[in-house]
Scaffold this active site. Structure first.
Site, short mmCIF file in Angstrom:
data_model
loop_
_atom_site.label_atom_id
_atom_site.label_comp_id
_atom_site.label_asym_id
_atom_site.label_seq_id
_atom_site.Cartn_x
_atom_site.Cartn_y
_atom_site.Cartn_z
N ALA A 196 29.96 9.73 -1.23
CA ALA A 196 28.81 9.20 -1.95
C ALA A 196 27.43 9.23 -1.05
O ALA A 196 27.84 9.10 0.27
CB ALA A 196 29.34 7.82 -2.10
N GLU A 240 37.56 11.89 -3.84
CA GLU A 240 37.75 11.22 -4.84
C GLU A 240 37.48 12.21 -6.15
O GLU A 240 38.24 12.33 -7.32
CB GLU A 240 37.13 9.98 -5.24
CG GLU A 240 37.47 9.12 -4.28
CD GLU A 240 36.77 7.80 -3.81
OE1 GLU A 240 35.41 7.89 -3.45
OE2 GLU A 240 37.18 6.73 -4.10
N GLY A 256 33.71 10.00 -1.50
CA GLY A 256 33.46 10.28 -3.02
C GLY A 256 33.93 11.83 -3.36
O GLY A 256 34.31 12.09 -4.62
N GLU A 270 36.25 5.92 4.61
CA GLU A 270 35.24 4.94 4.35
C GLU A 270 35.38 3.66 5.12
O GLU A 270 34.63 2.89 5.61
CB GLU A 270 35.66 4.35 2.79
CG GLU A 270 35.02 5.23 1.63
CD GLU A 270 35.87 6.37 1.41
OE1 GLU A 270 36.82 6.65 1.96
OE2 GLU A 270 35.46 6.78 0.05
N1 COA Z 1 25.61 10.74 2.40
C1 COA Z 1 24.18 10.83 2.59
N2 COA Z 1 24.02 11.77 3.49
C2 COA Z 1 24.81 12.62 4.03
C3 COA Z 1 26.49 12.33 3.56
C4 COA Z 1 26.61 11.25 2.88
N3 COA Z 1 27.91 11.01 2.59
N4 COA Z 1 27.08 13.29 4.41
C5 COA Z 1 26.08 14.10 4.93
N5 COA Z 1 24.75 13.67 4.75
C6 COA Z 1 23.68 14.54 5.30
C7 COA Z 1 23.21 13.93 6.71
O1 COA Z 1 22.70 12.75 6.86
C8 COA Z 1 22.54 15.18 7.27
O2 COA Z 1 21.04 14.82 6.60
P1 COA Z 1 19.85 15.26 7.68
O3 COA Z 1 20.02 16.73 7.76
O4 COA Z 1 18.82 14.78 6.65
O5 COA Z 1 20.18 14.36 8.72
C9 COA Z 1 22.96 16.40 6.40
O6 COA Z 1 23.74 15.73 5.34
C10 COA Z 1 23.93 17.18 6.96
O7 COA Z 1 25.10 16.29 7.59
P2 COA Z 1 25.40 16.17 9.10
O8 COA Z 1 26.18 15.10 9.48
O9 COA Z 1 24.25 16.46 10.01
O10 COA Z 1 26.33 17.45 9.31
P3 COA Z 1 27.55 17.75 10.43
O11 COA Z 1 28.08 19.30 10.31
O12 COA Z 1 27.08 17.29 11.63
O13 COA Z 1 28.67 16.57 10.01
C11 COA Z 1 29.97 15.51 8.43
C12 COA Z 1 29.24 17.02 8.67
C13 COA Z 1 30.68 15.75 6.75
C14 COA Z 1 31.37 15.31 9.24
C15 COA Z 1 29.27 14.29 8.54
O14 COA Z 1 27.85 14.79 7.33
C16 COA Z 1 29.87 13.04 7.67
O15 COA Z 1 30.56 12.58 8.43
N6 COA Z 1 29.44 12.49 6.56
C17 COA Z 1 29.71 11.46 6.03
C18 COA Z 1 31.02 11.19 5.56
C19 COA Z 1 31.30 9.98 4.78
O16 COA Z 1 31.62 9.29 5.51
N7 COA Z 1 31.84 10.06 3.56
C20 COA Z 1 32.21 8.81 2.86
C21 COA Z 1 30.94 8.37 2.33
S1 COA Z 1 31.35 6.81 1.32
#
Ligand code: COA
Length: 264
Positions: free
Chosen positions: A65, A113, A110, A133
């Site tokens: 999400a 999911e 999400g 989460e």
């Molecule tokens: N919501 C909003 N933005 C998100 C996102 C999310 N769930 N997941 C990634 N992004 C955005 C990042 O903020 C970043 O944006 P920016 O370039 O403007 O800073 C962009 O996507 C790239 O992500 P980044 O974190 O820089 O890539 P990474 O390769 O270092 O890491 C992940 C990849 C997937 C490990 C990491 O993005 C992550 O942990 N995301 C969240 C996962 C999560 O907790 N999901 C459950 C949400 S309820």
């Protein structure tokens, strides 16, 4: 037609690509609006026989999400957000036409999911699944506590969600979270090949299968007007007998020829 999705229709297969690659395809309100409309399109457009949901770019299916939309929500607003997500994912799960997830990278929160709401899943070797989460002080809100438990069993679901541990493609395969692992290059082709097999079968029967199999995992008769999955199967079996496709399928078998199903 959509702001956050790309959609193509080829050989009866509607491929829906979540297209926010710079945000790893995170699900914001607009993605839900578009997905909702895409599911309606899948249901109502007779040219669409089956669908694939995938993500844009080489890195992510959907990384969750959109966390930027969580800020400042009160309890009621958070409940409404979860309900909206659940409702859209129920629509996918209950689509009468097959909807398969082609998971091309991270499927987190999400995203996991969404993949689990599809009828089944294929993934590429670089895919990673998880419900992280608890890292955010949250739990899944779009069906993850339920569907991950249905797919991998209670103990593993508890462990994965309590630890926020991610699983790679091969572990996802072992757990039954995905049906096949492919290379990134062949993921869509392999998914299409499976759908092409399904599309040679009688569409009404496929829809009835989806309905009955869904009842098997929703262990709550209040969702089915008090009917068990077995009751539902009897009814759906009878419904199939009322179709032209059933007559065609049995006649084709007896005449030793290929059936030509029309969906009637
Ligand atoms: N919501 C909003 N933005 C998100 C996102 C999310 N769930 N997941 C990634 N992004 C955005 C990042 O903020 C970043 O944006 P920016 O370039 O403007 O800073 C962009 O996507 C790239 O992500 P980044 O974190 O820089 O890539 P990474 O390769 O270092 O890491 C992940 C990849 C997937 C490990 C990491 O993005 C992550 O942990 N995301 C969240 C996962 C999560 O907790 N999901 C459950 C949400 S309820």
């Amino acid at each position: 037609m959509y702001q956050t999705l790309l959609a193509t229709l080829e050989d009866g297969i509607y491929t829906v690509t979540i297209n926010r690659p710079d945000k790893l395809n995170a699900l914001n309100k607009q993605v839900f609006t578009d997905l909702d409309a895409a599911i309606d399109e899948i249901g109502s457009n007779n040219a669409i026989k089956a669908a694939i949901i995938t993500g844009s770019g080489a890195k992510a299916f959907v990384a969750g999400a959109d966390i930027t939309e969580f800020g400042g929500l009160n309890k009621e607003e958070a409940m409404a957000l979860a309900k909206r997500g659940q409702d859209v994912f129920f629509k996918i799960e209950n689509s009468k036409k097959p909807v398969i997830a082609a998971v091309n990278g991270f499927a987190l929160g999400g995203g996991c999911e969404l993949a689990m709401a599809c009828h089944f899943r294929l993934c590429s070797e670089n895919a990673k699944f998880g419900q992280p989460e608890v890292n955010l002080g949250l739990i899944p809100g779009y069906g993850g506590t339920q569907r991950l438990t249905q797919l991998v069993g209670k103990g593993k679901s508890m462990e994965l969600q309590m630890t926020a541990q991610l699983v790679d493609a091969n572990e996802a395969l072992q757990l039954g979270l995905v049906n096949h692992v492919t290379t990134a290059e062949t993921l869509l082709e392999r998914t299409r090949d499976i759908l092409k097999v399904i599309m040679t079968k009688a569409p009404v029967a496929i829809g009835k299968l989806i309905e009955c199999i869904n009842v098997a995992v929703i262990n709550d008769s209040s969702f089915t007007n008090g009917k068990t999955g077995y009751d539902k199967e009897v009814e759906a079996f009878g419904d199939c007998f009322a179709t032209e496709d059933m007559k065609e399928g049995t006649a084709a078998f007896l005449e030793k020829r290929k059936a030509n199903f029309t969906g009637k």
